[in-house]
Design a protein around this motif. Sequence first.
Motif, PDB file in Angstrom:
ATOM      1  N   TRP A   1     -38.146 -21.733   7.261  1.00 27.41           N
ATOM      2  CA  TRP A   1     -37.359 -22.303   6.163  1.00 27.41           C
ATOM      3  C   TRP A   1     -38.049 -23.581   5.687  1.00 27.41           C
ATOM      4  O   TRP A   1     -38.483 -24.408   6.513  1.00 27.41           O
ATOM      5  N   PHE A   2     -38.089 -23.715   4.379  1.00 26.94           N
ATOM      6  CA  PHE A   2     -38.697 -24.879   3.754  1.00 26.94           C
ATOM      7  C   PHE A   2     -37.759 -25.388   2.671  1.00 26.94           C
ATOM      8  O   PHE A   2     -36.842 -24.679   2.268  1.00 26.94           O
ATOM      9  N   ARG A   3     -37.994 -26.599   2.213  1.00 30.55           N
ATOM     10  CA  ARG A   3     -37.168 -27.118   1.126  1.00 30.55           C
ATOM     11  C   ARG A   3     -38.004 -28.014   0.228  1.00 30.55           C
ATOM     12  O   ARG A   3     -39.004 -28.584   0.660  1.00 30.55           O
TER      13      ARG A   3
ATOM     14  N   MET B   1     -26.551 -24.791   8.683  1.00 27.94           N
ATOM     15  CA  MET B   1     -26.715 -26.219   8.388  1.00 27.94           C
ATOM     16  C   MET B   1     -25.363 -26.907   8.527  1.00 27.94           C
ATOM     17  O   MET B   1     -24.417 -26.602   7.790  1.00 27.94           O
ATOM     18  N   ASN B   2     -25.282 -27.794   9.492  1.00 30.30           N
ATOM     19  CA  ASN B   2     -24.051 -28.541   9.746  1.00 30.30           C
ATOM     20  C   ASN B   2     -24.265 -30.021   9.463  1.00 30.30           C
ATOM     21  O   ASN B   2     -25.398 -30.504   9.429  1.00 30.30           O
ATOM     22  N   ASN B   3     -23.155 -30.726   9.303  1.00 33.98           N
ATOM     23  CA  ASN B   3     -23.208 -32.176   9.065  1.00 33.98           C
ATOM     24  C   ASN B   3     -24.218 -32.503   7.960  1.00 33.98           C
ATOM     25  O   ASN B   3     -25.091 -33.370   8.140  1.00 33.98           O
ATOM     26  N   LEU B   4     -24.095 -31.818   6.861  1.00 37.33           N
ATOM     27  CA  LEU B   4     -25.039 -32.002   5.762  1.00 37.33           C
ATOM     28  C   LEU B   4     -24.959 -33.398   5.172  1.00 37.33           C
ATOM     29  O   LEU B   4     -23.875 -34.019   5.147  1.00 37.33           O
ATOM     30  N   ARG B   5     -26.103 -33.858   4.724  1.00 33.39           N
ATOM     31  CA  ARG B   5     -26.235 -35.194   4.136  1.00 33.39           C
ATOM     32  C   ARG B   5     -26.750 -35.086   2.696  1.00 33.39           C
ATOM     33  O   ARG B   5     -27.422 -34.104   2.371  1.00 33.39           O
ATOM     34  N   PRO B   6     -26.505 -36.073   1.879  1.00 32.69           N
ATOM     35  CA  PRO B   6     -27.037 -36.017   0.509  1.00 32.69           C
ATOM     36  C   PRO B   6     -28.547 -35.827   0.472  1.00 32.69           C
ATOM     37  O   PRO B   6     -29.062 -35.157  -0.440  1.00 32.69           O
ATOM     38  N   GLU B   7     -29.247 -36.366   1.440  1.00 30.37           N
ATOM     39  CA  GLU B   7     -30.706 -36.220   1.460  1.00 30.37           C
ATOM     40  C   GLU B   7     -31.164 -34.809   1.812  1.00 30.37           C
ATOM     41  O   GLU B   7     -32.366 -34.504   1.741  1.00 30.37           O
ATOM     42  N   ASP B   8     -30.242 -33.940   2.186  1.00 35.55           N
ATOM     43  CA  ASP B   8     -30.568 -32.527   2.409  1.00 35.55           C
ATOM     44  C   ASP B   8     -30.585 -31.745   1.097  1.00 35.55           C
ATOM     45  O   ASP B   8     -30.950 -30.562   1.085  1.00 35.55           O
ATOM     46  N   THR B   9     -30.181 -32.375   0.019  1.00 38.23           N
ATOM     47  CA  THR B   9     -30.174 -31.700  -1.287  1.00 38.23           C
ATOM     48  C   THR B   9     -31.583 -31.276  -1.668  1.00 38.23           C
ATOM     49  O   THR B   9     -32.508 -32.084  -1.706  1.00 38.23           O
ATOM     50  N   ALA B  10     -31.741 -29.993  -1.909  1.00 39.43           N
ATOM     51  CA  ALA B  10     -33.056 -29.424  -2.235  1.00 39.43           C
ATOM     52  C   ALA B  10     -32.894 -27.946  -2.529  1.00 39.43           C
ATOM     53  O   ALA B  10     -31.831 -27.356  -2.295  1.00 39.43           O
ATOM     54  N   LYS B  11     -33.966 -27.351  -2.987  1.00 36.18           N
ATOM     55  CA  LYS B  11     -34.031 -25.898  -3.058  1.00 36.18           C
ATOM     56  C   LYS B  11     -34.661 -25.426  -1.752  1.00 36.18           C
ATOM     57  O   LYS B  11     -35.717 -25.944  -1.354  1.00 36.18           O
ATOM     58  N   TYR B  12     -33.993 -24.485  -1.118  1.00 35.46           N
ATOM     59  CA  TYR B  12     -34.426 -23.996   0.179  1.00 35.46           C
ATOM     60  C   TYR B  12     -35.091 -22.634   0.031  1.00 35.46           C
ATOM     61  O   TYR B  12     -34.553 -21.738  -0.627  1.00 35.46           O
ATOM     62  N   TYR B  13     -36.228 -22.503   0.679  1.00 34.88           N
ATOM     63  CA  TYR B  13     -37.021 -21.284   0.611  1.00 34.88           C
ATOM     64  C   TYR B  13     -37.215 -20.707   2.006  1.00 34.88           C
ATOM     65  O   TYR B  13     -37.403 -21.453   2.973  1.00 34.88           O
ATOM     66  N   CYS B  14     -37.209 -19.387   2.084  1.00 33.67           N
ATOM     67  CA  CYS B  14     -37.640 -18.765   3.330  1.00 33.67           C
ATOM     68  C   CYS B  14     -39.034 -18.183   3.128  1.00 33.67           C
ATOM     69  O   CYS B  14     -39.446 -17.893   2.002  1.00 33.67           O
ATOM     70  N   ALA B  15     -39.742 -18.038   4.226  1.00 37.20           N
ATOM     71  CA  ALA B  15     -41.107 -17.535   4.175  1.00 37.20           C
ATOM     72  C   ALA B  15     -41.396 -16.740   5.435  1.00 37.20           C
ATOM     73  O   ALA B  15     -40.791 -16.976   6.496  1.00 37.20           O
ATOM     74  N   ALA B  16     -42.341 -15.826   5.303  1.00 39.80           N
ATOM     75  CA  ALA B  16     -42.716 -14.956   6.411  1.00 39.80           C
ATOM     76  C   ALA B  16     -44.221 -14.972   6.617  1.00 39.80           C
ATOM     77  O   ALA B  16     -44.990 -15.156   5.677  1.00 39.80           O
TER      78      ALA B  16
ATOM     79  N   TYR C   1     -47.784 -19.960   4.700  1.00 36.46           N
ATOM     80  CA  TYR C   1     -47.107 -18.693   4.895  1.00 36.46           C
ATOM     81  C   TYR C   1     -47.523 -17.715   3.806  1.00 36.46           C
ATOM     82  O   TYR C   1     -47.798 -18.100   2.681  1.00 36.46           O
ATOM     83  N   LYS C   2     -47.513 -16.449   4.169  1.00 36.34           N
ATOM     84  CA  LYS C   2     -48.037 -15.440   3.253  1.00 36.34           C
ATOM     85  C   LYS C   2     -47.011 -14.997   2.228  1.00 36.34           C
ATOM     86  O   LYS C   2     -47.354 -14.735   1.076  1.00 36.34           O
ATOM     87  N   TYR C   3     -45.743 -14.878   2.627  1.00 38.44           N
ATOM     88  CA  TYR C   3     -44.717 -14.337   1.748  1.00 38.44           C
ATOM     89  C   TYR C   3     -43.609 -15.375   1.579  1.00 38.44           C
ATOM     90  O   TYR C   3     -43.171 -15.989   2.559  1.00 38.44           O
ATOM     91  N   TRP C   4     -43.131 -15.490   0.340  1.00 36.62           N
ATOM     92  CA  TRP C   4     -42.133 -16.496   0.018  1.00 36.62           C
ATOM     93  C   TRP C   4     -40.994 -15.901  -0.805  1.00 36.62           C
ATOM     94  O   TRP C   4     -41.221 -14.998  -1.627  1.00 36.62           O
ATOM     95  N   GLY C   5     -39.788 -16.425  -0.596  1.00 35.85           N
ATOM     96  CA  GLY C   5     -38.676 -16.093  -1.455  1.00 35.85           C
ATOM     97  C   GLY C   5     -38.630 -17.015  -2.660  1.00 35.85           C
ATOM     98  O   GLY C   5     -39.460 -17.921  -2.805  1.00 35.85           O
ATOM     99  N   GLN C   6     -37.625 -16.785  -3.517  1.00 40.99           N
ATOM    100  CA  GLN C   6     -37.489 -17.561  -4.745  1.00 40.99           C
ATOM    101  C   GLN C   6     -36.661 -18.823  -4.553  1.00 40.99           C
ATOM    102  O   GLN C   6     -36.645 -19.689  -5.430  1.00 40.99           O
ATOM    103  N   GLY C   7     -35.965 -18.916  -3.442  1.00 41.78           N
ATOM    104  CA  GLY C   7     -35.230 -20.138  -3.133  1.00 41.78           C
ATOM    105  C   GLY C   7     -33.762 -20.074  -3.503  1.00 41.78           C
ATOM    106  O   GLY C   7     -33.338 -19.292  -4.353  1.00 41.78           O
ATOM    107  N   THR C   8     -32.984 -20.920  -2.838  1.00 38.50           N
ATOM    108  CA  THR C   8     -31.562 -21.073  -3.124  1.00 38.50           C
ATOM    109  C   THR C   8     -31.234 -22.564  -3.096  1.00 38.50           C
ATOM    110  O   THR C   8     -31.706 -23.287  -2.213  1.00 38.50           O
TER     111      THR C   8
END
Length: 125
Positions: free
Chosen positions: A40-42, A86-101, A112-119
């Motif tokens: 997971w990336f952001r 993701m628990n106890n979220l903070r404002p600094e966690d605001t981002a687009k999150y991507y998964c990769a394989a 990473y070779k494969y990436w999603g479009q993000g959420t």
Amino acid sequence: QAQLEESGGGSVQAGGSLRLSCQASGSTVTSYFNNYCMGWFRQAPEKEREGVANIDSFEDTTYADSVKGRFTVSRDNTKKILYLQMNNLRPEDTAKYYCAAAGPCGSLDLEYKYWGQGTQVTVSS
């Protein structure tokens, strides 16, 4: 065709929780999903993409210091799904999150070779 699709993002208040999912599809990824390191990336606006967490085929995990103790990465090899609780979220966690394989585990490198479009995850104070 390799495809990764993230879901579960949204807007929450600080202290809240979200669970992100990443569904793998396409024979390229699903055939080797169980063997892949998954991550997971952001990326926040005007910032570089950064590693959040990853999990290898033995379910060993690596976390960024900023999320340790708050985020948990897991995988369901039968369903070919990667999760990020993701628990106890903070404002600094605001981002687009991507998964990769198919990348390096034991570190949070972005190679990473494969990436999603993000959420999108938005945390308000």
